[in-house]
Design a protein around this motif. Structure first.
Motif, PDB file in Angstrom:
ATOM      1  N   VAL A 189       0.854  -1.291  -0.012  1.00  0.00           N
ATOM      2  CA  VAL A 189       0.063   0.237   0.165  1.00  0.00           C
ATOM      3  C   VAL A 189       0.874   1.146   0.029  1.00  0.00           C
ATOM      4  O   VAL A 189       1.526   1.650   0.814  1.00  0.00           O
ATOM      5  CB  VAL A 189      -0.849   0.052   1.138  1.00  0.00           C
ATOM      6  CG1 VAL A 189      -1.859   1.260   1.123  1.00  0.00           C
ATOM      7  CG2 VAL A 189      -1.838  -1.168   1.215  1.00  0.00           C
ATOM      8  N   GLU A 190       1.008   2.011  -1.147  1.00  0.00           N
ATOM      9  CA  GLU A 190       1.796   3.070  -1.286  1.00  0.00           C
ATOM     10  C   GLU A 190       3.182   2.788  -1.001  1.00  0.00           C
ATOM     11  O   GLU A 190       3.865   3.403  -0.023  1.00  0.00           O
ATOM     12  CB  GLU A 190       1.233   4.344  -0.493  1.00  0.00           C
ATOM     13  CG  GLU A 190       0.178   5.021  -0.846  1.00  0.00           C
ATOM     14  CD  GLU A 190       0.820   6.113  -2.250  1.00  0.00           C
ATOM     15  OE1 GLU A 190       0.439   5.667  -3.252  1.00  0.00           O
ATOM     16  OE2 GLU A 190       1.492   6.971  -1.897  1.00  0.00           O
TER      17      GLU A 190
ATOM     18  N   VAL B  49      -0.397  -4.153  -5.639  1.00  0.00           N
ATOM     19  CA  VAL B  49       0.013  -2.903  -5.505  1.00  0.00           C
ATOM     20  C   VAL B  49      -1.155  -2.014  -5.454  1.00  0.00           C
ATOM     21  O   VAL B  49      -1.581  -1.765  -6.363  1.00  0.00           O
ATOM     22  CB  VAL B  49       1.459  -2.436  -6.012  1.00  0.00           C
ATOM     23  CG1 VAL B  49       1.779  -1.003  -6.056  1.00  0.00           C
ATOM     24  CG2 VAL B  49       2.267  -3.387  -6.196  1.00  0.00           C
ATOM     25  N   VAL B  50      -1.230  -1.251  -4.346  1.00  0.00           N
ATOM     26  CA  VAL B  50      -2.603  -0.393  -4.108  1.00  0.00           C
ATOM     27  C   VAL B  50      -1.691   0.977  -3.947  1.00  0.00           C
ATOM     28  O   VAL B  50      -1.148   1.322  -2.976  1.00  0.00           O
ATOM     29  CB  VAL B  50      -3.380  -0.642  -3.090  1.00  0.00           C
ATOM     30  CG1 VAL B  50      -4.557   0.327  -2.982  1.00  0.00           C
ATOM     31  CG2 VAL B  50      -3.680  -1.947  -3.081  1.00  0.00           C
TER      32      VAL B  50
ATOM     33  N   MET C 133      -3.419  -1.205  -8.814  1.00  0.00           N
ATOM     34  CA  MET C 133      -4.734  -0.351  -8.622  1.00  0.00           C
ATOM     35  C   MET C 133      -4.514   0.834  -7.891  1.00  0.00           C
ATOM     36  O   MET C 133      -3.600   1.027  -7.144  1.00  0.00           O
ATOM     37  CB  MET C 133      -5.676  -1.338  -7.972  1.00  0.00           C
ATOM     38  CG  MET C 133      -5.955  -2.503  -8.418  1.00  0.00           C
ATOM     39  SD  MET C 133      -7.399  -3.432  -7.596  1.00  0.00           S
ATOM     40  CE  MET C 133      -7.568  -4.889  -8.779  1.00  0.00           C
ATOM     41  N   SER C 134      -5.335   1.999  -8.405  1.00  0.00           N
ATOM     42  CA  SER C 134      -5.256   3.149  -7.764  1.00  0.00           C
ATOM     43  C   SER C 134      -6.664   3.522  -7.235  1.00  0.00           C
ATOM     44  O   SER C 134      -7.507   3.035  -7.827  1.00  0.00           O
ATOM     45  CB  SER C 134      -4.786   4.146  -8.795  1.00  0.00           C
ATOM     46  OG  SER C 134      -4.816   5.491  -8.276  1.00  0.00           O
ATOM     47  N   ILE C 135      -6.530   4.119  -6.041  1.00  0.00           N
ATOM     48  CA  ILE C 135      -7.778   4.691  -5.396  1.00  0.00           C
ATOM     49  C   ILE C 135      -8.051   6.005  -5.616  1.00  0.00           C
ATOM     50  O   ILE C 135      -7.165   6.838  -5.237  1.00  0.00           O
ATOM     51  CB  ILE C 135      -7.795   4.265  -3.859  1.00  0.00           C
ATOM     52  CG1 ILE C 135      -7.643   2.784  -3.636  1.00  0.00           C
ATOM     53  CG2 ILE C 135      -9.145   4.785  -3.442  1.00  0.00           C
ATOM     54  CD1 ILE C 135      -7.685   2.402  -2.243  1.00  0.00           C
TER      55      ILE C 135
ATOM     56  N   GLU D 161     -12.548   1.335   3.553  1.00  0.00           N
ATOM     57  CA  GLU D 161     -13.731   0.366   3.096  1.00  0.00           C
ATOM     58  C   GLU D 161     -13.346  -0.065   1.586  1.00  0.00           C
ATOM     59  O   GLU D 161     -13.420  -1.003   1.285  1.00  0.00           O
ATOM     60  CB  GLU D 161     -14.953   1.317   3.192  1.00  0.00           C
ATOM     61  CG  GLU D 161     -15.396   2.075   2.219  1.00  0.00           C
ATOM     62  CD  GLU D 161     -14.344   3.525   2.549  1.00  0.00           C
ATOM     63  OE1 GLU D 161     -14.443   4.418   1.687  1.00  0.00           O
ATOM     64  OE2 GLU D 161     -13.677   3.427   3.506  1.00  0.00           O
ATOM     65  N   VAL D 162     -12.628   0.865   0.924  1.00  0.00           N
ATOM     66  CA  VAL D 162     -12.244   0.661  -0.696  1.00  0.00           C
ATOM     67  C   VAL D 162     -11.107  -0.342  -0.545  1.00  0.00           C
ATOM     68  O   VAL D 162     -10.970  -1.280  -1.340  1.00  0.00           O
ATOM     69  CB  VAL D 162     -12.006   1.969  -1.463  1.00  0.00           C
ATOM     70  CG1 VAL D 162     -11.332   1.652  -2.726  1.00  0.00           C
ATOM     71  CG2 VAL D 162     -13.364   3.044  -1.313  1.00  0.00           C
ATOM     72  N   LEU D 163     -10.169   0.032   0.151  1.00  0.00           N
ATOM     73  CA  LEU D 163      -8.981  -0.891   0.516  1.00  0.00           C
ATOM     74  C   LEU D 163      -9.368  -2.223   0.840  1.00  0.00           C
ATOM     75  O   LEU D 163      -8.762  -3.270   0.036  1.00  0.00           O
ATOM     76  CB  LEU D 163      -7.974  -0.359   1.768  1.00  0.00           C
ATOM     77  CG  LEU D 163      -6.764  -0.988   1.753  1.00  0.00           C
ATOM     78  CD1 LEU D 163      -5.842  -1.446   0.433  1.00  0.00           C
ATOM     79  CD2 LEU D 163      -5.892  -0.604   2.890  1.00  0.00           C
ATOM     80  N   HIS D 164     -10.392  -2.502   1.666  1.00  0.00           N
ATOM     81  CA  HIS D 164     -10.873  -3.812   1.850  1.00  0.00           C
ATOM     82  C   HIS D 164     -11.461  -4.536   0.785  1.00  0.00           C
ATOM     83  O   HIS D 164     -11.016  -5.668   0.670  1.00  0.00           O
ATOM     84  CB  HIS D 164     -11.925  -3.551   3.257  1.00  0.00           C
ATOM     85  CG  HIS D 164     -12.453  -4.943   3.478  1.00  0.00           C
ATOM     86  ND1 HIS D 164     -13.873  -5.261   3.074  1.00  0.00           N
ATOM     87  CD2 HIS D 164     -12.177  -6.024   4.201  1.00  0.00           C
ATOM     88  CE1 HIS D 164     -14.199  -6.361   3.321  1.00  0.00           C
ATOM     89  NE2 HIS D 164     -13.137  -7.012   4.235  1.00  0.00           N
TER      90      HIS D 164
END
Length: 266
Positions: free
Chosen positions: A121-122, A211-212, A237-239, A252-255
């Protein structure tokens, strides 16, 4: 409080973990520099019904040993393996944000048979940045400690969910609220990252990797491109609408992303 405290001692260094229980496959959560295990609470609450979830206060952070002599990357990696061994977490999925992601990456590279999957994550292998430790030191020196209240700290540290997440890691003393880490330990923990990249270690990883990234990511685009070129099977993926602390902004999106990735593992 849903979680219980577990203490692991390795080479004289006390490591404190939040054990959320659960009977499913193990997931170990690793916070970033100057962070704490509580940053993962919102995600852990969503995961522990299906997975055995453990969040670690890494050496020098939170309730763990504040002044470890060894802050090398190898020491952080050995701590992860010790936690997995002592808490009987067989082949955990490692989820790490920022420097915690870097620790997870190195653990997966050094112990390929011990890690089921990797979630960054980052985080990435990084590039040499000789000025980074000094920059982090200046940032930490800018904190107006002690903070008069946790609310004041949250406002200073960005406000909203991010500020609240950082402020939750502070401890109250008679004169106010203080960080639960030593400034020089934080700076020293970045020394190796400042000197070199860990692209070779990234290439050695054999397990599935997700990878987020944030929309306003700390990981440069060329580094992400290089990561995918070196490991084409990596899922990235990118949020939208997030920054470096996306795990606090949009848990919640990461979950949702993490749950889909975990369900797809063999």
């Amino acid at each position: 409080m849903v979680w219980s405290e577990q203490v692991v001692v390795r080479a004289g260094v006390r490591l404190v973990c939040r054990d959320w229980g659960g009977s499913g496959p193990p997931v170990v959560l690793l916070h970033g520099l100057a962070g704490h295990a509580g940053e993962w609470d919102a995600l852990a609450r969503r995961l522990h019904s299906r997975y055995r979830v453990v969040a670690v206060d890494q050496r020098g952070h939170g309730a763990s040993e504040r002044h470890p002599r060894d802050v090398s990357r190898a020491a952080y990696v050995a701590d992860v393996i010790a936690v997995a061994d002592r808490l009987a977490l067989r082949r955990p999925v490692l989820v790490g944000q920022s420097l915690g992601g870097h620790t997870a990456l190195l653990t997966a590279a050094a112990h390929p048979g011990r890690v089921r999957a990797l979630v960054l994550v980052e985080a990435g292998p990084g590039e040499p940045a000789p000025d980074r430790p000094a920059a982090i030191g200046r940032w930490l020196d800018s904190w107006p400690v002690p903070f008069p209240s946790r609310a004041a700290a949250a406002a200073f540290l960005g406000g909203g969910a991010v500020g609240a997440g950082w402020a939750a890691g502070l401890e109250e003393r008679e004169d106010g609220w203080w960080p639960r880490f030593d400034r020089d330990v934080m700076v020293g923990s970045l020394a190796e990252n400042a000197r070199r990249s860990f692209r070779h270690e990234w290439e050695q990883i054999e397990c599935p990797a997700l990878v987020v990234l944030a929309q306003s990511s700390f990981v440069p685009g060329p580094e992400v491109d290089d990561m995918l070129r070196r490991r084409p099977a990596t899922t990235a993926m990118s949020i939208p609408g997030t920054g470096h602390d996306l795990h606090l902004e949009r848990p919640e999106v990461l979950h949702s992303l993490l749950a889909g990735f975990l369900e797809g593992l063999a």
